[in-house]
Scaffold this active site. Structure first.
Site, short mmCIF file in Angstrom:
data_model
loop_
_atom_site.label_atom_id
_atom_site.label_comp_id
_atom_site.label_asym_id
_atom_site.label_seq_id
_atom_site.Cartn_x
_atom_site.Cartn_y
_atom_site.Cartn_z
N SER A 1 0.54 -1.01 0.14
CA SER A 1 -0.12 0.41 -0.07
C SER A 1 1.28 1.31 0.12
O SER A 1 2.03 1.16 0.45
CB SER A 1 -1.34 0.37 1.20
OG SER A 1 -0.65 -1.08 1.74
N HIS B 1 -10.77 -9.68 -6.98
CA HIS B 1 -9.92 -8.96 -7.65
C HIS B 1 -8.64 -10.20 -7.45
O HIS B 1 -8.13 -9.30 -6.17
CB HIS B 1 -9.74 -7.73 -7.25
CG HIS B 1 -8.61 -6.80 -8.87
ND1 HIS B 1 -9.33 -7.46 -9.79
CD2 HIS B 1 -7.36 -5.96 -8.76
CE1 HIS B 1 -8.35 -5.74 -11.00
NE2 HIS B 1 -6.98 -6.07 -10.00
N ARG C 1 -0.70 -8.52 -3.26
CA ARG C 1 0.18 -10.16 -2.20
C ARG C 1 -0.93 -10.90 -2.67
O ARG C 1 -2.34 -10.05 -1.70
CB ARG C 1 1.00 -9.56 -1.70
CG ARG C 1 0.52 -8.70 -0.97
CD ARG C 1 1.86 -8.34 0.38
NE ARG C 1 2.67 -8.20 0.57
CZ ARG C 1 3.85 -7.39 0.67
NH1 ARG C 1 3.44 -5.91 0.67
NH2 ARG C 1 5.34 -7.34 0.52
N THR C 2 -0.81 -12.24 -1.85
CA THR C 2 -1.64 -12.58 -0.75
C THR C 2 -0.92 -12.63 0.60
O THR C 2 0.18 -13.06 0.84
CB THR C 2 -2.05 -13.87 -1.85
OG1 THR C 2 -2.16 -14.42 -3.04
CG2 THR C 2 -2.89 -15.30 -0.35
N HIS C 3 -2.37 -12.14 1.33
CA HIS C 3 -1.36 -11.99 3.38
C HIS C 3 -1.73 -12.97 3.55
O HIS C 3 -2.31 -13.69 3.06
CB HIS C 3 -2.25 -10.74 3.77
CG HIS C 3 -1.68 -9.61 2.74
ND1 HIS C 3 -2.80 -9.50 2.23
CD2 HIS C 3 -1.51 -8.35 3.53
CE1 HIS C 3 -2.08 -7.35 1.66
NE2 HIS C 3 -0.68 -7.37 2.82
N GLU D 1 -2.02 -4.38 16.14
CA GLU D 1 -1.73 -4.13 17.31
C GLU D 1 -2.24 -3.42 18.67
O GLU D 1 -3.20 -2.40 18.16
CB GLU D 1 -0.13 -4.14 16.56
CG GLU D 1 0.84 -5.23 16.06
CD GLU D 1 0.41 -3.89 14.31
OE1 GLU D 1 0.18 -3.03 14.73
OE2 GLU D 1 -0.03 -4.56 13.59
N SER E 1 2.75 -8.07 6.49
CA SER E 1 3.24 -8.99 5.40
C SER E 1 5.23 -8.96 5.33
O SER E 1 5.22 -8.81 6.62
CB SER E 1 3.37 -8.16 4.25
OG SER E 1 4.06 -6.75 3.68
N ASN F 1 1.17 5.29 9.47
CA ASN F 1 1.01 5.41 10.73
C ASN F 1 1.77 5.21 11.60
O ASN F 1 2.39 4.45 11.39
CB ASN F 1 -0.71 5.03 11.00
CG ASN F 1 -0.05 3.63 10.95
OD1 ASN F 1 -0.32 2.41 9.77
ND2 ASN F 1 -0.24 2.59 11.45
#
Ligand code: HPA
Length: 276
Positions: free
Chosen positions: A43, A75, A96-98, A197, A216, A239
């Protein structure tokens, strides 16, 4: 491969054979026999692809073995082949596949194994993440110097003992700093997610030596090392991590910080890749 089943969901499948099949699909669909560098866009990093060079082919990931997903998941993103001004072929992995998606670690690292099977010797992994250092304001890009894998999982199967010293290549970090000498670096902690978290977990990450928290990259880096690739990792601090910032975290805030930072970090990334 355009059906909705995924060969990696068959536990008897050989994940490296599926990656080899995926690499053959990519060669056929892009017309590019071998790639030199692979780039996973997290991202905030999405626009880098446009700046890296000329896109010679864009293919839906659903056409590539092992990337296909059940229709309900929607998607799965696209793969792009880019030619840099210096003649390098870059494979850009748009989605990506998380790990938190729960499809298993083979699916998480399939793009990395596929990239290696296309010939890529360099793996550039990018992500959006929370920062533990208060000096890192949202929008700050940082180099990953090392990681702590808190998922309790591994892409390695069986007694596969792999050295992870200098996992995030010092040579490539130094190269990145020739482009932007102000780049800071830190240790990335991969949590399972998808919840952010707790402040206590962030404090734990800090105490055990972490500076960045995310969901990731660490598992992917291990797979890239297994495949013999040299790895560069970049986090965009979207953040301050929970409890470091006093306000609640929101996905919207993370996306907005990524969008604001995108032009600057995309050009940084494109220049670093251009120098490879
Ligand atoms: N924690 C985990 N993942 C994230 C964060 C965070 O604070 N920000 C963006 N991705």
């Amino acid at each position: 491969m355009s059906d909705t089943s995924n060969p990696l969901d068959d536990p008897t499948a050989d994940p490296f054979a599926v990656a080899a099949e995926a690499a053959a699909d990519i060669a056929r669909l892009t017309g590019v026999e071998r790639h030199d560098i692979a780039l996973t866009l997290g991202s905030g990093w999405g626009r880098a692809a446009e700046l890296v060079g000329e896109t010679t082919a864009t293919i839906p990931a659903s056409e590539v073995a092992g990337f296909s997903a059940p229709a309900l998941e929607g998607h799965v993103g696209s793969l792009r082949s880019i030619l840099t001004p210096r003649g390098k072929r870059v494979l850009v992995i748009g989605a990506r596949t998380h790990y938190y998606e729960g499809h298993g670690v083979r699916r998480v690292v399939h793009s990395v194994r596929t990239a290696a099977a296309t010939g890529a010797k360099t793996m550039v992994l990018t992500n959006g993440a929370g920062g533990i250092r208060p000096s890192w304001k949202p929008g700050t890009p940082v180099l990953i110097s090392d990681h702590i894998n808190l998922t309790g999982d591994s892409p390695l199967e069986g007694a596969t003992f792999i050295d992870l010293t200098d996992l995030y290549s010092m040579r490539l970090r130094d190269l990145a700093r020739t482009i932007d000498p102000s780049l800071d670096e830190g240790v990335y902690c991969q949590f399972r997610g998808p919840q952010y978290e707790t402040p206590a977990e962030v404090q734990m990450a800090k105490i055990i030596g972490g500076h960045i928290v995310g969901m990731s990259t660490a598992l992917e880096a291990i797979a890239a090392r297994q495949a013999g690739m040299e790895i560069l990792g970049f986090s965009l601090i979207t953040n301050m991590a929970a409890g470091i910032q006093t306000t609640p975290l929101s996905h919207k805030e993370v996306i907005e910080a990524g969008q604001l930072a995108e032009p600057v970090i995309s050009s940084l990334l494109a220049r670093v890749i251009g120098a490879m």
